[in-house]
Design a protein around this motif. Sequence first.
Motif, PDB file in Angstrom:
ATOM      1  N   ARG A  85       0.845  -1.200   0.000  1.00 35.38           N
ATOM      2  CA  ARG A  85       0.000   0.000   0.000  1.00 35.38           C
ATOM      3  C   ARG A  85       0.880   1.249   0.000  1.00 35.38           C
ATOM      4  NH1 ARG A  85      -3.006   0.667   5.058  1.00 35.38           N
ATOM      5  NH2 ARG A  85      -3.649  -1.459   4.598  1.00 35.38           N
ATOM      6  N   ALA A  86       1.950   1.201   0.777  1.00 33.15           N
ATOM      7  CA  ALA A  86       2.866   2.329   0.824  1.00 33.15           C
ATOM      8  C   ALA A  86       3.521   2.558  -0.537  1.00 33.15           C
ATOM      9  CB  ALA A  86       3.926   2.103   1.893  1.00 33.15           C
ATOM     10  N   ILE A  87       3.907   1.483  -1.207  1.00 31.45           N
ATOM     11  CA  ILE A  87       4.496   1.627  -2.550  1.00 31.45           C
ATOM     12  C   ILE A  87       3.455   2.196  -3.505  1.00 31.45           C
ATOM     13  CG2 ILE A  87       5.437   0.355  -4.525  1.00 31.45           C
ATOM     14  CD1 ILE A  87       6.802  -1.499  -2.485  1.00 31.45           C
ATOM     15  N   LYS A  88       2.237   1.702  -3.419  1.00 34.23           N
ATOM     16  CA  LYS A  88       1.152   2.208  -4.281  1.00 34.23           C
ATOM     17  C   LYS A  88       0.970   3.702  -4.103  1.00 34.23           C
ATOM     18  CE  LYS A  88      -3.805   1.964  -4.902  1.00 34.23           C
ATOM     19  NZ  LYS A  88      -5.046   1.460  -4.316  1.00 34.23           N
ATOM     20  N   ASP A  89       1.040   4.165  -2.864  1.00 31.74           N
ATOM     21  CA  ASP A  89       0.843   5.582  -2.581  1.00 31.74           C
ATOM     22  C   ASP A  89       1.965   6.463  -3.114  1.00 31.74           C
ATOM     23  OD1 ASP A  89      -1.518   4.971  -1.289  1.00 31.74           O
ATOM     24  OD2 ASP A  89      -0.645   5.060   0.727  1.00 31.74           O
ATOM     25  N   HIS A  90       3.119   5.879  -3.385  1.00 29.70           N
ATOM     26  CA  HIS A  90       4.296   6.661  -3.766  1.00 29.70           C
ATOM     27  C   HIS A  90       4.717   6.500  -5.223  1.00 29.70           C
ATOM     28  CE1 HIS A  90       4.861   7.637   0.414  1.00 29.70           C
ATOM     29  NE2 HIS A  90       4.883   6.361   0.723  1.00 29.70           N
ATOM     30  N   VAL A  91       4.125   5.541  -5.933  1.00 30.35           N
ATOM     31  CA  VAL A  91       4.605   5.222  -7.279  1.00 30.35           C
ATOM     32  C   VAL A  91       3.461   5.373  -8.279  1.00 30.35           C
ATOM     33  CG1 VAL A  91       5.606   3.374  -8.687  1.00 30.35           C
ATOM     34  CG2 VAL A  91       6.313   3.632  -6.308  1.00 30.35           C
ATOM     35  N   PRO A  92       3.666   6.134  -9.368  1.00 29.10           N
ATOM     36  CA  PRO A  92       2.612   6.275 -10.385  1.00 29.10           C
ATOM     37  C   PRO A  92       2.253   4.926 -11.024  1.00 29.10           C
ATOM     38  CG  PRO A  92       4.469   7.744 -10.842  1.00 29.10           C
ATOM     39  CD  PRO A  92       4.868   6.860  -9.704  1.00 29.10           C
ATOM     40  N   TYR A  93       1.034   4.834 -11.577  1.00 22.96           N
ATOM     41  CA  TYR A  93       0.523   3.579 -12.124  1.00 22.96           C
ATOM     42  C   TYR A  93       1.467   2.975 -13.161  1.00 22.96           C
ATOM     43  CZ  TYR A  93      -2.698   0.047 -13.840  1.00 22.96           C
ATOM     44  OH  TYR A  93      -3.269  -1.156 -14.181  1.00 22.96           O
ATOM     45  N   GLU A  94       1.968   3.790 -14.068  1.00 23.49           N
ATOM     46  CA  GLU A  94       2.844   3.276 -15.132  1.00 23.49           C
ATOM     47  C   GLU A  94       4.074   2.597 -14.530  1.00 23.49           C
ATOM     48  OE1 GLU A  94       1.866   6.624 -15.034  1.00 23.49           O
ATOM     49  OE2 GLU A  94       0.123   6.159 -16.275  1.00 23.49           O
ATOM     50  N   ASP A  95       4.611   3.192 -13.470  1.00 24.90           N
ATOM     51  CA  ASP A  95       5.777   2.595 -12.829  1.00 24.90           C
ATOM     52  C   ASP A  95       5.399   1.343 -12.048  1.00 24.90           C
ATOM     53  OD1 ASP A  95       7.463   4.524 -13.867  1.00 24.90           O
ATOM     54  OD2 ASP A  95       7.312   5.817 -12.112  1.00 24.90           O
ATOM     55  N   ARG A  96       4.171   1.311 -11.521  1.00 22.88           N
ATOM     56  CA  ARG A  96       3.710   0.106 -10.826  1.00 22.88           C
ATOM     57  C   ARG A  96       3.570  -1.053 -11.801  1.00 22.88           C
ATOM     58  NH1 ARG A  96      -1.388   1.857  -8.410  1.00 22.88           N
ATOM     59  NH2 ARG A  96      -0.966   3.969  -9.044  1.00 22.88           N
ATOM     60  N   GLY A  98       5.612  -1.559 -14.208  1.00 23.51           N
ATOM     61  CA  GLY A  98       6.996  -2.022 -14.257  1.00 23.51           C
ATOM     62  C   GLY A  98       7.364  -2.849 -13.033  1.00 23.51           C
ATOM     63  N   VAL A  99       6.819  -2.465 -11.874  1.00 24.54           N
ATOM     64  CA  VAL A  99       7.050  -3.234 -10.653  1.00 24.54           C
ATOM     65  C   VAL A  99       6.456  -4.637 -10.806  1.00 24.54           C
ATOM     66  CG1 VAL A  99       6.409  -3.415  -8.209  1.00 24.54           C
ATOM     67  CG2 VAL A  99       7.219  -1.230  -9.126  1.00 24.54           C
ATOM     68  N   ILE A 100       5.243  -4.710 -11.334  1.00 27.55           N
ATOM     69  CA  ILE A 100       4.584  -6.012 -11.533  1.00 27.55           C
ATOM     70  C   ILE A 100       5.400  -6.864 -12.501  1.00 27.55           C
ATOM     71  CG2 ILE A 100       2.551  -7.138 -12.537  1.00 27.55           C
ATOM     72  CD1 ILE A 100       2.093  -6.089  -9.713  1.00 27.55           C
ATOM     73  N   GLU A 101       5.884  -6.250 -13.568  1.00 27.75           N
ATOM     74  CA  GLU A 101       6.697  -7.001 -14.531  1.00 27.75           C
ATOM     75  C   GLU A 101       7.982  -7.510 -13.866  1.00 27.75           C
ATOM     76  OE1 GLU A 101       8.389  -6.192 -18.974  1.00 27.75           O
ATOM     77  OE2 GLU A 101       6.386  -5.448 -18.479  1.00 27.75           O
ATOM     78  N   ALA A 102       8.604  -6.665 -13.055  1.00 21.50           N
ATOM     79  CA  ALA A 102       9.816  -7.084 -12.342  1.00 21.50           C
ATOM     80  C   ALA A 102       9.502  -8.228 -11.376  1.00 21.50           C
ATOM     81  CB  ALA A 102      10.414  -5.896 -11.590  1.00 21.50           C
TER      82      ALA A 102
END
Length: 147
Positions: A85-96, A98-102
Amino acid sequence: MFENLLRRLLSPAPEILPDPDARLALAALLVRLARADDHYDAAEVQRIDAVLRARFGLSPFEATRLRGQAEVLEEEAPDTVRFTRAIKDHVPYEDRLGVIEALWEVALADGRRDVDEDGLMRLVAPMLGVEDADSALARQRVEARPR
């Protein structure tokens, strides 16, 4: 060692994470996924290092050091719900995305889909605010890459 980062991650009023903290938070999430099946092997470690090198332009030494710090943070961090949740609050959707892909890269590092890692991915993607369809597309992109 990570008290300030953990405090920022868990604060009720989200702050913008400084770049080093955002890197560490992502690395810790990658480690958490790799450890989900209680089998943290060399292929997963190598994949995490490769993701960190590619995503952040790190040298092999820097990626290894960041992963080591992330392993410690992952052990100290609270449950996955508050962490993501903390990462979601700090990272834009497009970058998230990339997080999912990683995360999928790490989950598939050993060449197979593990039920525990799959389960954590099904949990983490919505907690990061990523649609199921986008997560599935990210997985398909990762699976299509040569190993």
